[in-house]
Design a protein around this motif. Sequence first.
Motif, PDB file in Angstrom:
ATOM      1  N   ALA A  54     -14.196  -4.656  -3.825  1.00  0.00           N
ATOM      2  CA  ALA A  54     -13.242  -3.701  -4.384  1.00  0.00           C
ATOM      3  C   ALA A  54     -13.246  -3.795  -5.900  1.00  0.00           C
ATOM      4  CB  ALA A  54     -11.847  -3.980  -3.844  1.00  0.00           C
ATOM      5  N   ILE A  55     -12.930  -2.693  -6.554  1.00  0.00           N
ATOM      6  CA  ILE A  55     -12.804  -2.649  -8.012  1.00  0.00           C
ATOM      7  C   ILE A  55     -11.414  -2.124  -8.333  1.00  0.00           C
ATOM      8  CG2 ILE A  55     -13.637  -1.519 -10.128  1.00  0.00           C
ATOM      9  CD1 ILE A  55     -16.348  -1.226  -8.683  1.00  0.00           C
ATOM     10  N   VAL A  56     -10.692  -2.871  -9.158  1.00  0.00           N
ATOM     11  CA  VAL A  56      -9.381  -2.408  -9.594  1.00  0.00           C
ATOM     12  C   VAL A  56      -9.626  -1.440 -10.755  1.00  0.00           C
ATOM     13  CG1 VAL A  56      -7.129  -3.087 -10.512  1.00  0.00           C
ATOM     14  CG2 VAL A  56      -8.332  -4.587  -8.897  1.00  0.00           C
ATOM     15  N   THR A  57      -9.413  -0.148 -10.492  1.00  0.00           N
ATOM     16  CA  THR A  57      -9.712   0.837 -11.536  1.00  0.00           C
ATOM     17  C   THR A  57      -8.573   0.934 -12.549  1.00  0.00           C
ATOM     18  OG1 THR A  57      -9.073   2.488  -9.909  1.00  0.00           O
ATOM     19  CG2 THR A  57     -11.407   2.262 -10.347  1.00  0.00           C
ATOM     20  N   ARG A  58      -7.339   0.688 -12.079  1.00  0.00           N
ATOM     21  CA  ARG A  58      -6.230   0.603 -13.011  1.00  0.00           C
ATOM     22  C   ARG A  58      -5.142  -0.267 -12.403  1.00  0.00           C
ATOM     23  NH1 ARG A  58      -2.232   2.288 -16.789  1.00  0.00           N
ATOM     24  NH2 ARG A  58      -0.419   2.170 -15.444  1.00  0.00           N
ATOM     25  N   SER A  59      -4.601  -1.155 -13.218  1.00  0.00           N
ATOM     26  CA  SER A  59      -3.517  -1.993 -12.741  1.00  0.00           C
ATOM     27  C   SER A  59      -2.396  -1.947 -13.766  1.00  0.00           C
ATOM     28  CB  SER A  59      -4.025  -3.418 -12.526  1.00  0.00           C
ATOM     29  OG  SER A  59      -2.964  -4.242 -12.128  1.00  0.00           O
ATOM     30  N   GLY A  60      -1.341  -1.219 -13.449  1.00  0.00           N
ATOM     31  CA  GLY A  60      -0.204  -1.118 -14.360  1.00  0.00           C
ATOM     32  C   GLY A  60       0.911  -2.057 -13.930  1.00  0.00           C
ATOM     33  N   ARG A  61       2.065  -1.943 -14.563  1.00  0.00           N
ATOM     34  CA  ARG A  61       3.198  -2.803 -14.220  1.00  0.00           C
ATOM     35  C   ARG A  61       3.748  -2.434 -12.840  1.00  0.00           C
ATOM     36  NH1 ARG A  61       7.821  -4.152 -16.255  1.00  0.00           N
ATOM     37  NH2 ARG A  61       8.489  -1.998 -16.467  1.00  0.00           N
ATOM     38  N   ARG A  62       3.748  -1.115 -12.542  1.00  0.00           N
ATOM     39  CA  ARG A  62       4.327  -0.642 -11.287  1.00  0.00           C
ATOM     40  C   ARG A  62       3.280  -0.221 -10.256  1.00  0.00           C
ATOM     41  NH1 ARG A  62       9.641  -1.039 -10.021  1.00  0.00           N
ATOM     42  NH2 ARG A  62       8.840   0.248  -8.366  1.00  0.00           N
ATOM     43  N   HIS A  98      -3.748   3.429  -3.479  1.00  0.00           N
ATOM     44  CA  HIS A  98      -2.744   3.158  -4.514  1.00  0.00           C
ATOM     45  C   HIS A  98      -1.789   2.099  -3.985  1.00  0.00           C
ATOM     46  CE1 HIS A  98      -4.234   7.172  -5.634  1.00  0.00           C
ATOM     47  NE2 HIS A  98      -4.162   6.637  -6.840  1.00  0.00           N
ATOM     48  N   PHE A  99      -1.381   1.215  -4.887  1.00  0.00           N
ATOM     49  CA  PHE A  99      -0.492   0.123  -4.495  1.00  0.00           C
ATOM     50  C   PHE A  99       0.731   0.082  -5.394  1.00  0.00           C
ATOM     51  CE2 PHE A  99      -4.658  -1.160  -2.998  1.00  0.00           C
ATOM     52  CZ  PHE A  99      -4.380  -1.656  -1.726  1.00  0.00           C
ATOM     53  N   LEU A 100       1.843  -0.338  -4.798  1.00  0.00           N
ATOM     54  CA  LEU A 100       3.061  -0.602  -5.559  1.00  0.00           C
ATOM     55  C   LEU A 100       3.046  -2.095  -5.887  1.00  0.00           C
ATOM     56  CD1 LEU A 100       5.769   0.626  -6.542  1.00  0.00           C
ATOM     57  CD2 LEU A 100       6.754  -0.098  -4.371  1.00  0.00           C
ATOM     58  N   MET A 101       3.105  -2.405  -7.196  1.00  0.00           N
ATOM     59  CA  MET A 101       3.009  -3.809  -7.602  1.00  0.00           C
ATOM     60  C   MET A 101       4.342  -4.514  -7.351  1.00  0.00           C
ATOM     61  SD  MET A 101      -0.055  -3.898  -8.407  1.00  0.00           S
ATOM     62  CE  MET A 101      -0.355  -5.456  -9.241  1.00  0.00           C
ATOM     63  N   PRO A 102       4.296  -5.798  -6.958  1.00  0.00           N
ATOM     64  CA  PRO A 102       5.549  -6.523  -6.742  1.00  0.00           C
ATOM     65  C   PRO A 102       6.275  -6.714  -8.070  1.00  0.00           C
ATOM     66  CG  PRO A 102       3.658  -7.999  -6.529  1.00  0.00           C
ATOM     67  CD  PRO A 102       3.103  -6.622  -6.724  1.00  0.00           C
ATOM     68  N   LEU A 103       7.599  -6.689  -8.028  1.00  0.00           N
ATOM     69  CA  LEU A 103       8.375  -6.934  -9.241  1.00  0.00           C
ATOM     70  C   LEU A 103       8.244  -8.408  -9.598  1.00  0.00           C
ATOM     71  CD1 LEU A 103      11.558  -4.835  -8.481  1.00  0.00           C
ATOM     72  CD2 LEU A 103       9.893  -4.429 -10.307  1.00  0.00           C
ATOM     73  N   ARG A 104       8.013  -8.672 -10.864  1.00  0.00           N
ATOM     74  CA  ARG A 104       7.849 -10.063 -11.281  1.00  0.00           C
ATOM     75  C   ARG A 104       8.900 -10.398 -12.318  1.00  0.00           C
ATOM     76  NH1 ARG A 104       1.679 -11.701 -11.588  1.00  0.00           N
ATOM     77  NH2 ARG A 104       2.755 -13.676 -11.331  1.00  0.00           N
ATOM     78  N   GLU A 105       9.356 -11.656 -12.240  1.00  0.00           N
ATOM     79  CA  GLU A 105      10.363 -12.102 -13.203  1.00  0.00           C
ATOM     80  C   GLU A 105       9.724 -12.112 -14.592  1.00  0.00           C
ATOM     81  OE1 GLU A 105       9.647 -15.385 -10.807  1.00  0.00           O
ATOM     82  OE2 GLU A 105       9.604 -13.442  -9.793  1.00  0.00           O
ATOM     83  N   ALA A 106      10.512 -11.729 -15.596  1.00  0.00           N
ATOM     84  CA  ALA A 106       9.994 -11.674 -16.968  1.00  0.00           C
ATOM     85  C   ALA A 106       9.696 -13.079 -17.486  1.00  0.00           C
ATOM     86  CB  ALA A 106      10.997 -10.992 -17.873  1.00  0.00           C
ATOM     87  N   THR A 125       0.843  -1.202   0.000  1.00  0.00           N
ATOM     88  CA  THR A 125       0.000   0.000   0.000  1.00  0.00           C
ATOM     89  C   THR A 125       0.877   1.251   0.000  1.00  0.00           C
ATOM     90  OG1 THR A 125      -1.454  -1.293   1.424  1.00  0.00           O
ATOM     91  CG2 THR A 125      -2.063   1.005   1.039  1.00  0.00           C
ATOM     92  N   ILE A 126       0.611   2.149  -0.937  1.00  0.00           N
ATOM     93  CA  ILE A 126       1.323   3.436  -0.975  1.00  0.00           C
ATOM     94  C   ILE A 126       0.527   4.455  -0.153  1.00  0.00           C
ATOM     95  CG2 ILE A 126       2.146   5.326  -2.442  1.00  0.00           C
ATOM     96  CD1 ILE A 126       2.246   3.236  -4.767  1.00  0.00           C
ATOM     97  N   ASP A 127      -0.755   4.566  -0.468  1.00  0.00           N
ATOM     98  CA  ASP A 127      -1.621   5.449   0.314  1.00  0.00           C
ATOM     99  C   ASP A 127      -3.024   4.877   0.340  1.00  0.00           C
ATOM    100  OD1 ASP A 127      -3.384   6.739  -1.822  1.00  0.00           O
ATOM    101  OD2 ASP A 127      -1.389   7.270  -2.561  1.00  0.00           O
ATOM    102  N   PHE A 128      -3.768   5.295   1.352  1.00  0.00           N
ATOM    103  CA  PHE A 128      -5.108   4.758   1.572  1.00  0.00           C
ATOM    104  C   PHE A 128      -5.987   5.889   2.105  1.00  0.00           C
ATOM    105  CE2 PHE A 128      -8.295   2.876   4.356  1.00  0.00           C
ATOM    106  CZ  PHE A 128      -8.821   1.871   3.556  1.00  0.00           C
TER     107      PHE A 128
END
Lengths: 169, 141
Positions: free
Chosen positions: A130-138, A161-169, A110-113
């Motif tokens: 909950a509704i994911v309004t936008r989910s980007g790479r980061r 807003h959330f910081l997405m975990p880094l995922r292996e390519a 969580t970045i902010d709430f």
Amino acid sequence: MSRARPEPVQVVKQRRDAALRALTERIPYAGYLAISFDRRGDELTGVLPYDDKLIGNPMLPALHGGVTAAFLELTAVVTLSWTGLWEEVESGALSLDDLERGQLPRVPKTIDFTIDYLRSGLPRDAYARAIVTRSGRRYASVRAEAWQDNRTRPIAQAHAHFLMPLREA
Amino acid sequence: MSDDKLAIARRFIAGIPHVTALNMDIVEIGDGVAAMRLPYDTRFVGDPETGVLHGGAVSTLMDTCGGAATMAHPSAPDGTATLSLRIDYLRGATPGQAVTARAECHHMTRTVAFVRAVAHDEDTETPVATATGTFTVERKT
């Protein structure tokens, strides 16, 4: 060309439920608040069962605002993780064995709430979606709403807003 | 005088089931100011791989502390409830350490209290989280 035969329903359900359990059961705080998720297809509804220890205003009485906030934040993060995992659960890329061992990618941070309290929470069960309004790479934006007896009379709404975990390519 | 206020606030807080359930305590109370402490507890962890407390536990601390700061305002409200709260999570709280929030009611009208709060663990340099909130103000007269 023949279409691949669909998997038996119990196999699909078993994998989906194992993924959901792996997501929620590993969060100790969700267990402390006894929060669970009701699943219908890919739709999740958070359930917060009433308990006397959740009271924040004993005069009214009303649920503690912090409990409602925690419930919405948990619903937001579980729904976001679930949405991200759905494809891999459906394709079988995440096997039942992995799921049952709790092998899952890291959860978003969580970045902010931000929460708006609309009505006081009554001493009874609460629900949230909950509704994911936008989910980007980061980054991802999620909205969530909680209600009790009446779906059209929410007790609180939140966005985060959330910081997405880094995922292996 | 201030010690009296702290004792009264502690007694008030002790009557709130969820505050005692999380073992939160008031460590400071002043005019429109309150500081509260949440001891580390593995039951309130959000990520078992790191042992970091769940944001929801920090939310509860910030919310309670903001309400306490509102109640401690010199205009002496009869009651309060949270209208809105925004929390920025700057970093994960260090596992094993208590989190202490300090809230200040920096503006008060007849009906609304405006509050800022900051939470730290044992590292007092970089906050764990910051928050801004608005609280209702109930007055009997």
